[in-house]
Each structure stands twice: as C-alpha cells, then as structure tokens.
Design a protein around this motif. Sequence first.
Motif, PDB file in Angstrom:
ATOM      1  N   UNK A  43       0.745  -1.148  -0.071  1.00 53.40           N
ATOM      2  CA  UNK A  43       0.050   0.009   0.216  1.00 53.40           C
ATOM      3  C   UNK A  43       0.764   1.033  -0.057  1.00 53.40           C
ATOM      4  N   UNK A  44       2.130   1.150   0.696  1.00 54.60           N
ATOM      5  CA  UNK A  44       3.035   2.327   0.621  1.00 54.60           C
ATOM      6  C   UNK A  44       3.211   2.605  -0.892  1.00 54.60           C
ATOM      7  N   UNK A  45       3.515   1.527  -1.778  1.00 51.40           N
ATOM      8  CA  UNK A  45       3.667   1.778  -3.098  1.00 51.40           C
ATOM      9  C   UNK A  45       2.607   2.414  -3.949  1.00 51.40           C
ATOM     10  N   UNK A  46       1.579   1.797  -3.898  1.00 56.64           N
ATOM     11  CA  UNK A  46       0.287   2.381  -4.495  1.00 56.64           C
ATOM     12  C   UNK A  46      -0.093   3.781  -3.955  1.00 56.64           C
ATOM     13  N   UNK A  47       0.228   3.965  -2.811  1.00 57.59           N
ATOM     14  CA  UNK A  47       0.190   5.390  -2.220  1.00 57.59           C
ATOM     15  C   UNK A  47       1.115   6.335  -2.945  1.00 57.59           C
ATOM     16  N   UNK A  48       2.181   5.969  -3.334  1.00 52.60           N
ATOM     17  CA  UNK A  48       3.227   6.548  -4.099  1.00 52.60           C
ATOM     18  C   UNK A  48       2.783   6.825  -5.521  1.00 52.60           C
ATOM     19  N   UNK A  49       2.190   5.568  -6.116  1.00 51.82           N
ATOM     20  CA  UNK A  49       1.773   5.808  -7.477  1.00 51.82           C
ATOM     21  C   UNK A  49       0.635   7.027  -7.481  1.00 51.82           C
ATOM     22  N   UNK A  50      -0.406   6.898  -6.413  1.00 50.12           N
ATOM     23  CA  UNK A  50      -1.415   7.667  -6.611  1.00 50.12           C
ATOM     24  C   UNK A  50      -0.797   9.293  -6.535  1.00 50.12           C
ATOM     25  N   UNK A  51       0.328   9.516  -5.536  1.00 51.35           N
ATOM     26  CA  UNK A  51       0.679  10.875  -5.436  1.00 51.35           C
ATOM     27  C   UNK A  51       1.573  11.345  -6.692  1.00 51.35           C
ATOM     28  N   UNK A  52       2.278  10.137  -7.364  1.00 53.75           N
ATOM     29  CA  UNK A  52       2.909  10.798  -8.493  1.00 53.75           C
ATOM     30  C   UNK A  52       1.860  11.149  -9.850  1.00 53.75           C
ATOM     31  N   UNK A  53       0.640  10.481  -9.636  1.00 56.44           N
ATOM     32  CA  UNK A  53      -0.266  10.731 -10.506  1.00 56.44           C
ATOM     33  C   UNK A  53      -1.024  12.105 -10.349  1.00 56.44           C
ATOM     34  N   UNK A  54      -1.175  12.206  -8.935  1.00 59.71           N
ATOM     35  CA  UNK A  54      -1.625  13.623  -8.580  1.00 59.71           C
ATOM     36  C   UNK A  54      -0.638  14.749  -9.055  1.00 59.71           C
ATOM     37  N   UNK A  55       0.862  14.651  -8.886  1.00 61.65           N
ATOM     38  CA  UNK A  55       1.690  15.545  -9.098  1.00 61.65           C
ATOM     39  C   UNK A  55       1.629  15.786 -10.670  1.00 61.65           C
TER      40      UNK A  55
END
Length: 431
Positions: free
Chosen positions: A376-388
């Motif tokens: 989930x830490x990895x998927x949160x990083x993906x979501x944040x990357x998509x957000x940026x």
Amino acid sequence: MIVVRSRAWWRATLALCLGSLLVFLNLYVPQPLLPMMREAHGVSTLAASLAMSVSTLSLAAALLVFGPLSDAIGRAGIMRLTLMLAGLLSVALAFVPGFEMLLVLRAVQGFVLGGLPAVAIAWMGDEFDRPALLSAVGLYIGANTLGGIGGRVIGGAVAETGGISASFLTVGGLTLVGVAVFWRLLPPARRFEPRRFRLSEARAGLVGHLRNPVLLGAYLLGGLNFLIFINQYSYITFRLAQPPFELGERWLGLLFLTYLGGTLGSTLSGRLSRSNSQPACMAFGILLLMTGTALTLSGRLPLILAGLTINAFGFFLAHSMASSWVGRHAQQDRGSASALYLVFYYTGASLGGLWLEPFWWMAGWRGVVLASWLILAGTFAIAWWLHRGERRRSAVNEPARARGRSQDVELASASSPQISSSRSERPQADL
C-alpha cells in the motif's frame, strides 16, 4: 435506442444486474470455506487459497477473449451460455473427488464467469442511449457488490450445516434458476453490428495502453490494491477460525457484510471527486485502507470488523477513481483500456496469496498487516505521482486557458464600443 425508465430499460437492467449478481455469487462462494477446505483436504493455507486465486486469474484471461469475440459474434449469446456453464460447474464442484480436480473446475469456472463482465457494459452501450446507460451502469456495479456478499454469506451459512458440497450445490441450483430468468428477461439486441476481429489491431491497442504511463500507473494501483484487499479477507478467515475467536463458517460468511462499506465508498466517490482530483481521492482511499488494516491488529472482534469496513470503503473509493481515470485518459480504444484495467485487477487478486503467505507463516496476522502496508505504501506513491503529474499538466495548460479567456474578453470589449457608440450617436441625431 432504449431510453431510461422504459419497459425495455427495466427488463434489460434487471437482467444484467441479475447476471452480475450470479457471476460474483459463484466467484466468491469458496472464500468463507477456506479453513474448512484446508482441514478437509489436508492442504496448506496457500493451497486452500488457490480455490479463489485460480478462478480470478482465469477470469482475467477471459476478459481478453470474450470482449473481442463479442464484437464479432454478438454479446447476448455469450452471456447466456457462460452463465449456464458457470451454474453447471458449481453443481459439478459439489461432487469432485479431490482437491486437485476442485482447482481444475474452479479455473474453468473462472474463465466462463468472465463472459458476462467482459461484454455486459458493451451490450448496454449498443442498446441504451446515454442517460439510460449511465443509470444502468450504477445499478450494475451495485449488483457486483451484492453478488460478492451473497456468495460468501450463503456459502458460509450452508457449509456450517451441510458442508462444502452443499454450498456449491446450493449456489449452482440458484444460478441455474437465475439463468432461466436472465434468459427470459434480456431483450433481443437491435443495434448490434458485427465487426471483423483483427488481432494485429487489438494487440497494437493493448501495447499502446501499456506504454502510456498515466494508464499504467492506474493499472498497477488497481491491481496491487485488490491484491491486498481481497486476500486479506482470505487470511482473516484463517485467523478468526482459530482461538480465541473460533468462528464457524456461518459467522465467517457474515464477516463479508463489511463489504457494504465499499458500496458506500463507491457511491460517495463521485461527490468527493468534484472538489478533489481523482489521484488525491485514490491516495485518500489508500490511507483509509492502511488505517483499517492497522485496526485489524486488535484482539477485539468489533474493532476488527470496523477495520474491515474502513478497508472496504477506502478500497472501493480508490478503485472507483482508478477505473474512471482510465476511461478519462485513454485516447482511443477505451473498451480495451478498461478491459486491461480489469485484467490487472483480477490478476492482482490471484497473486495475493503468493505475496502474503510467507509473511503469514513467519508472523501470522501481523505479518499479513506488514506485507499489506509494504504494497500500500507503493500504491500510495503511485497515486501521489499521478496527482503531481495532473497538477503539472494543469499548470502547463493554464496559460493556454488564460489566453483563451483574454481573447474572449478582447472580443467582448471590441464589440462593446460599437454598441456604446451607436447608443451615443442616437441622442445626438435626435438633437
């Protein structure tokens, strides 16, 4: 075309919702039975969880087959035939002689269960106008959740009194009755136009989607989140079947009523996305999933149930945002882009046991929680990357939008003097 609230709309929507319910009824019926399967067949927790994994993996593969096939031969026949075969296979599962044959039949059943999800929304797109389509899809997705809950609750309740075979036999019988109703309700297709299937074009479209990092991020996020979410339920049944809880199959089946938190999460996702970006909503859903997972470490059953409910809310919020993100950002072949999302989604579900099993053996449920947080830490990083990335694209596009607004102002101001001058000239002429 079929319009919303018409007689044909109600018949078609009810039929497709029933079909969706039957698909997930059959797919998830073994989940509360996993501890019983482990004891009955003398296998490990990983082997027992294969009863779920092989079916979700074969369902994922089926999505890539039935979707293009339906474009060539039609959709209604695929839905009717595959639903009937799924019911017959559930009946056959009640009489399997051993665990290996059970896995073979579950793999075949998973493949035929992919028939309706692969083509149902495409059938709606052919026959419904836009308002009718939007209304029907919401009900159809709701039926997915109810089918998943129903399969687990029925499977657990029946198994506690009649055993594993009785659960499969009950679901198989219900499915065959449901297929007869589905067959009768579904209206004949009026607007379907067969298209020749070209493998090279389909392959090129899929490769193009995989090379798009914005889509690939959503694919990975959806698949990895589902890897954790659905397999947590499998391992929590092993935990709660042991002391000090020692829950029976009926209560393990009722455990999946916490899925209703996901129904609420998917319902509210549209409202949340109005004031926040979709990736921000994905990230929020993942944080809720991590929080709920932490609550399940408690030794008190009410807190565990609360944690699972929060997990369902967070997961389905992120899932709704990720799946709609794919539809929004696919530049072409949106059908194959959405199908590819579901392939990642169900493939993740089928691989979760391979990831969680070593942690389960090393540290029990605490190990499962640790393994969950890592993913989930990895998927949160993906979501944040998509957000940026979305913020950067907005910043790049803002000057163009500003120029467009300034041009509108200039056009308006250019026309204003003409209006004012004509008004000023008129009094002078009167004088």
